[in-house]
Design a protein around this motif. Structure first.
Motif, short mmCIF file in Angstrom:
data_model
loop_
_atom_site.label_atom_id
_atom_site.label_comp_id
_atom_site.label_asym_id
_atom_site.label_seq_id
_atom_site.Cartn_x
_atom_site.Cartn_y
_atom_site.Cartn_z
N SER A 6 1.62 -6.27 2.95
CA SER A 6 0.16 -6.32 2.94
C SER A 6 -0.43 -5.02 2.37
O SER A 6 -1.47 -5.05 1.73
CB SER A 6 -0.42 -6.64 4.33
OG SER A 6 -0.02 -5.72 5.28
N LYS A 7 0.25 -3.90 2.58
CA LYS A 7 -0.19 -2.65 1.96
C LYS A 7 -0.15 -2.75 0.44
O LYS A 7 -1.05 -2.31 -0.25
CB LYS A 7 0.73 -1.49 2.40
CG LYS A 7 0.16 -0.69 3.54
CD LYS A 7 0.78 0.70 3.58
CE LYS A 7 0.34 1.40 4.86
NZ LYS A 7 1.48 1.92 5.62
N ARG A 8 0.95 -3.35 -0.05
CA ARG A 8 1.11 -3.49 -1.49
C ARG A 8 -0.03 -4.36 -2.07
O ARG A 8 -0.57 -4.08 -3.12
CB ARG A 8 2.46 -4.15 -1.78
CG ARG A 8 2.88 -4.16 -3.24
CD ARG A 8 4.19 -4.91 -3.43
NE ARG A 8 4.07 -6.33 -3.13
CZ ARG A 8 3.52 -7.23 -3.96
NH1 ARG A 8 3.06 -6.86 -5.12
NH2 ARG A 8 3.44 -8.50 -3.62
N LEU A 9 -0.38 -5.41 -1.32
CA LEU A 9 -1.44 -6.31 -1.78
C LEU A 9 -2.79 -5.61 -1.80
O LEU A 9 -3.59 -5.82 -2.71
CB LEU A 9 -1.49 -7.56 -0.89
CG LEU A 9 -0.30 -8.51 -1.04
CD1 LEU A 9 -0.34 -9.59 0.02
CD2 LEU A 9 -0.28 -9.14 -2.43
N VAL A 10 -3.04 -4.78 -0.79
CA VAL A 10 -4.31 -4.04 -0.76
C VAL A 10 -4.40 -3.11 -1.96
O VAL A 10 -5.44 -3.05 -2.64
CB VAL A 10 -4.47 -3.24 0.55
CG1 VAL A 10 -5.71 -2.36 0.50
CG2 VAL A 10 -4.54 -4.17 1.74
N THR A 11 -3.30 -2.42 -2.25
CA THR A 11 -3.28 -1.52 -3.41
C THR A 11 -3.52 -2.29 -4.70
O THR A 11 -4.29 -1.86 -5.56
CB THR A 11 -1.91 -0.80 -3.51
OG1 THR A 11 -1.58 -0.30 -2.22
CG2 THR A 11 -1.95 0.33 -4.50
N LYS A 12 -2.90 -3.47 -4.81
CA LYS A 12 -3.08 -4.30 -6.00
C LYS A 12 -4.54 -4.74 -6.15
O LYS A 12 -5.11 -4.70 -7.24
CB LYS A 12 -2.16 -5.52 -5.90
CG LYS A 12 -2.09 -6.37 -7.15
CD LYS A 12 -1.11 -7.52 -6.98
CE LYS A 12 -1.39 -8.64 -7.98
NZ LYS A 12 -0.64 -9.86 -7.69
N ARG A 29 -12.64 -4.82 2.26
CA ARG A 29 -11.26 -4.36 2.37
C ARG A 29 -10.67 -4.77 3.73
O ARG A 29 -9.54 -5.22 3.82
CB ARG A 29 -11.27 -2.84 2.22
CG ARG A 29 -9.91 -2.23 2.07
CD ARG A 29 -10.00 -0.75 2.40
NE ARG A 29 -8.67 -0.29 2.73
CZ ARG A 29 -7.86 0.30 1.86
NH1 ARG A 29 -8.25 0.53 0.65
NH2 ARG A 29 -6.65 0.65 2.22
N GLU A 30 -11.48 -4.60 4.75
CA GLU A 30 -11.04 -4.94 6.11
C GLU A 30 -10.71 -6.44 6.22
O GLU A 30 -9.68 -6.82 6.76
CB GLU A 30 -12.15 -4.56 7.09
CG GLU A 30 -11.69 -4.30 8.51
CD GLU A 30 -10.75 -3.10 8.62
OE1 GLU A 30 -9.68 -3.28 9.23
OE2 GLU A 30 -11.08 -2.02 8.08
N VAL A 31 -11.60 -7.28 5.66
CA VAL A 31 -11.37 -8.73 5.68
C VAL A 31 -10.11 -9.07 4.88
O VAL A 31 -9.29 -9.89 5.31
CB VAL A 31 -12.60 -9.49 5.12
CG1 VAL A 31 -12.31 -10.97 4.97
CG2 VAL A 31 -13.81 -9.30 6.05
N PHE A 32 -9.97 -8.42 3.76
CA PHE A 32 -8.77 -8.62 2.94
C PHE A 32 -7.51 -8.29 3.76
O PHE A 32 -6.53 -9.04 3.76
CB PHE A 32 -8.83 -7.73 1.69
CG PHE A 32 -7.68 -7.93 0.74
CD1 PHE A 32 -7.79 -8.77 -0.35
CD2 PHE A 32 -6.48 -7.28 0.96
CE1 PHE A 32 -6.72 -8.96 -1.22
CE2 PHE A 32 -5.39 -7.46 0.09
CZ PHE A 32 -5.53 -8.30 -1.00
N GLU A 33 -7.55 -7.16 4.46
CA GLU A 33 -6.38 -6.72 5.25
C GLU A 33 -6.07 -7.70 6.38
O GLU A 33 -4.91 -7.96 6.67
CB GLU A 33 -6.62 -5.32 5.81
CG GLU A 33 -6.41 -4.25 4.76
CD GLU A 33 -6.68 -2.84 5.28
OE1 GLU A 33 -6.91 -2.68 6.49
OE2 GLU A 33 -6.67 -1.92 4.45
N ILE A 34 -7.11 -8.21 7.00
CA ILE A 34 -6.88 -9.19 8.08
C ILE A 34 -6.19 -10.42 7.51
O ILE A 34 -5.21 -10.91 8.06
CB ILE A 34 -8.22 -9.59 8.75
CG1 ILE A 34 -8.84 -8.39 9.48
CG2 ILE A 34 -8.01 -10.75 9.72
CD1 ILE A 34 -10.29 -8.58 9.90
N LEU A 35 -6.69 -10.90 6.37
CA LEU A 35 -6.08 -12.08 5.75
C LEU A 35 -4.65 -11.81 5.28
O LEU A 35 -3.79 -12.68 5.37
CB LEU A 35 -6.93 -12.56 4.56
CG LEU A 35 -8.22 -13.27 4.95
CD1 LEU A 35 -9.18 -13.34 3.78
CD2 LEU A 35 -7.93 -14.68 5.46
N ALA A 36 -4.41 -10.59 4.83
CA ALA A 36 -3.07 -10.24 4.36
C ALA A 36 -2.07 -10.23 5.53
O ALA A 36 -0.88 -10.45 5.35
CB ALA A 36 -3.08 -8.88 3.67
N ALA A 37 -2.56 -9.97 6.72
CA ALA A 37 -1.69 -9.91 7.90
C ALA A 37 -1.45 -11.29 8.52
O ALA A 37 -0.60 -11.46 9.37
CB ALA A 37 -2.29 -8.97 8.94
#
Ligand SMILES: [Zn+2]
Ligand SMILES: [Zn+2]
Length: 147
Positions: A6-12, A29-37
């Motif tokens: 998920s870190k990699r996806l946030v960076t991308k 960004r926060e919503v993105f991170e929640i979805l990535a998890a």
């Protein structure tokens, strides 16, 4: 999803936003991170509950604006039949979407078949219909659930 993944996806996503000249605000960004998890699709109100741990004053419009943005950027797909959202597994460009949705555990798997899209497009064209977006949602049981 794994933490590193998920870190990699946030960076991308950050890089893409920079290239496109759009802003990945803290809420987006926060919503993105929640979805990535999340492994599964998640509804807007569950997202809001999770967002509140990081952004206590978050309101429904915060979520909907963030989701609109993430969808516009092609980072997130909406699953209309269950009114929920899932991170795109290969975002970066707009593409036809086919979703396999498990009715038992709620897992969502994204597949991409150009053949399906082309066939649909061709048949639509024969009807004089111009396709703008295409999402196919297939409901059933995933590998873990149909045993
Ligand atoms: Zn996708
Ligand atoms: Zn399942």
């Amino acid at each position: 999803m794994l933490k590193n993944e998920s870190k990699r996806l946030v960076t991308k996503a950050e890089k893409l936003c920079e290239q496109r000249g759009v802003r990945l605000t803290p809420a987006r960004r926060e919503v993105f991170e929640i979805l990535a998890a999340e492994a599964n699709a998640i509804g807007a109100y569950d997202l809001l509950d999770k967002l509140k741990t990081a952004v206590p004053n978050a309101k429904p419009p915060t979520i909907y604006r963030a989701l609109d943005f993430l969808q516009e950027q092609g980072f997130v797909h909406k699953i209309t039949s269950s009114n929920s959202y899932v991170l795109c597994s290969h975002f970066g460009h707009q593409h036809p979407v086919q979703m396999l949705i498990c009715e038992n555990c709620g897992s969502v798997q994204e597949i991409q078949s150009d053949g399906v899209y082309e066939e649909l497009y061709k048949q639509a064209e024969e009807q004089g219909f111009l396709v703008s977006t295409q999402t196919i949602e297939a409901h059933g049981r995933c590998r873990d659930c149909h045993i």
